[in-house]
Scaffold this active site. Structure first.
Site, mmCIF file in Angstrom:
data_model
loop_
_atom_site.group_PDB
_atom_site.id
_atom_site.type_symbol
_atom_site.label_atom_id
_atom_site.label_comp_id
_atom_site.label_asym_id
_atom_site.label_seq_id
_atom_site.Cartn_x
_atom_site.Cartn_y
_atom_site.Cartn_z
ATOM 1 C CB SER A 8 -0.913 0.005 1.218
ATOM 2 O OG SER A 8 -1.581 1.253 1.322
ATOM 3 C CG HIS A 32 -3.711 -1.586 -2.137
ATOM 4 N ND1 HIS A 32 -4.752 -2.334 -2.646
ATOM 5 C CD2 HIS A 32 -4.223 -0.898 -1.088
ATOM 6 C CE1 HIS A 32 -5.845 -2.118 -1.924
ATOM 7 N NE2 HIS A 32 -5.558 -1.248 -0.971
ATOM 8 C CG ASP A 34 -5.384 1.970 0.759
ATOM 9 O OD1 ASP A 34 -6.312 1.168 0.540
ATOM 10 O OD2 ASP A 34 -4.285 1.622 1.231
ATOM 11 C CG MET A 36 -8.800 6.607 2.712
ATOM 12 S SD MET A 36 -7.938 6.661 4.311
ATOM 13 C CE MET A 36 -6.915 5.202 4.183
ATOM 14 C CG HIS A 65 -9.558 -0.172 -0.929
ATOM 15 N ND1 HIS A 65 -9.121 -0.400 0.363
ATOM 16 C CD2 HIS A 65 -10.921 -0.264 -0.875
ATOM 17 C CE1 HIS A 65 -10.162 -0.606 1.150
ATOM 18 N NE2 HIS A 65 -11.260 -0.530 0.426
ATOM 19 C CG MET A 67 -11.549 2.704 1.654
ATOM 20 S SD MET A 67 -10.206 2.645 2.874
ATOM 21 C CE MET A 67 -8.798 2.866 1.785
ATOM 22 C CG MET A 137 -11.672 -3.657 4.208
ATOM 23 S SD MET A 137 -10.066 -3.136 3.576
ATOM 24 C CE MET A 137 -9.420 -2.203 4.975
ATOM 25 C CG ASP A 175 -6.100 -3.218 2.808
ATOM 26 O OD1 ASP A 175 -5.141 -3.078 3.588
ATOM 27 O OD2 ASP A 175 -6.555 -2.290 2.113
#
Length: 216
Positions: A8, A32, A34, A36, A65, A67, A137, A175
């Site tokens: 990540s 990866h 992330d 958010m 990913h 979120m 998760m 993850d």
């Protein structure tokens, strides 16, 4: 089959991000990312300023990913950037989950459905045969450095059993809090891809940790 490792970038050194991406190119399987939004999860990470910087130098697949509360707003832009894998949360998509999977496929990307630890894993079953992968998760989305929730192993086994029962093809990604202490158990439970942040980037030799995880 060797466990795939998707470090990540959230745990990387943002002052020397190019160096870290080049390192991942040499030994990791996926990169990866992330994303958010500060609404679906309390924290804000990064957006296209970082994704656009990473994409041209990434030699291995990028795995985003989302979120965020409206993941569909990002799909087309991610496809333009060359992202290969995109996951969004079932909690955010609700009844539009199948529609979002189809939309991601129409843009030439692989579609994943993610769930937090408090969402029953059975809620993913209706998307077996539709989604390319499932992101289970093993911590709550939105914060790095959390401790691994060991019940996640049972959740993976339940999901893997149902995928196998149906004769379907879908990867399982986990993850959160993944490291050398639990990667072997995850692989035995049926995990195909592990996301590792702190355990990789905080190590003295990230490359060595990645290789260990790949070969548990």
């Amino acid at each position: 089959m060797q466990l795939k490792v998707a470090p990540s970038v959230l745990s990387a050194d943002f002052l020397h991000l190019e160096k870290d991406i080049m390192m991942l190119n040499s030994c990791a399987d996926w990169i990866h990312l992330d994303v958010m939004d500060g609404t679906f999860v309390p924290n804000i990470s990064f957006g296209f300023s970082v994704i656009d910087a990473v994409a041209p130098i990434a030699k291995i697949p990028t795995d985003v990913h989302l979120m965020v509360v409206h993941p569909e707003r990002w799909f087309e832009r991610l496809a333009q950037t060359g992202v290969k894998y995109v996951s969004f949360h079932l909690e955010a998509a609700g009844r539009k989950t199948a529609e979002f999977i189809d939309r991601i496929h129409s843009l030439g990307m692989k579609a994943g459905v993610a769930i937090d630890p408090d969402v029953p894993v059975r809620k993913l079953f209706k998307y077996i045969g539709k989604a390319d992968f499932f992101l289970v998760m093993s911590v709550f989305a939105g914060f790095g450095g959390q401790k691994f929730i060991y019940e996640s192993i049972d959740r993976v086994m339940e999901l893997k059993a149902e995928i196998t029962r149906r004769g379907a093809q879908a990867l399982i990604e986990v993850d959160g809090g993944v490291g050398e202490s639990n990667a072997g158990a995850l692989r035995e439970a049926g995990v195909d891809v592990v996301v590792a942040g702190s355990s990789v980037f905080k190590a003295e030799s990230p490359e060595s940790v990645i290789r260990v995880l790949q070969n548990v």
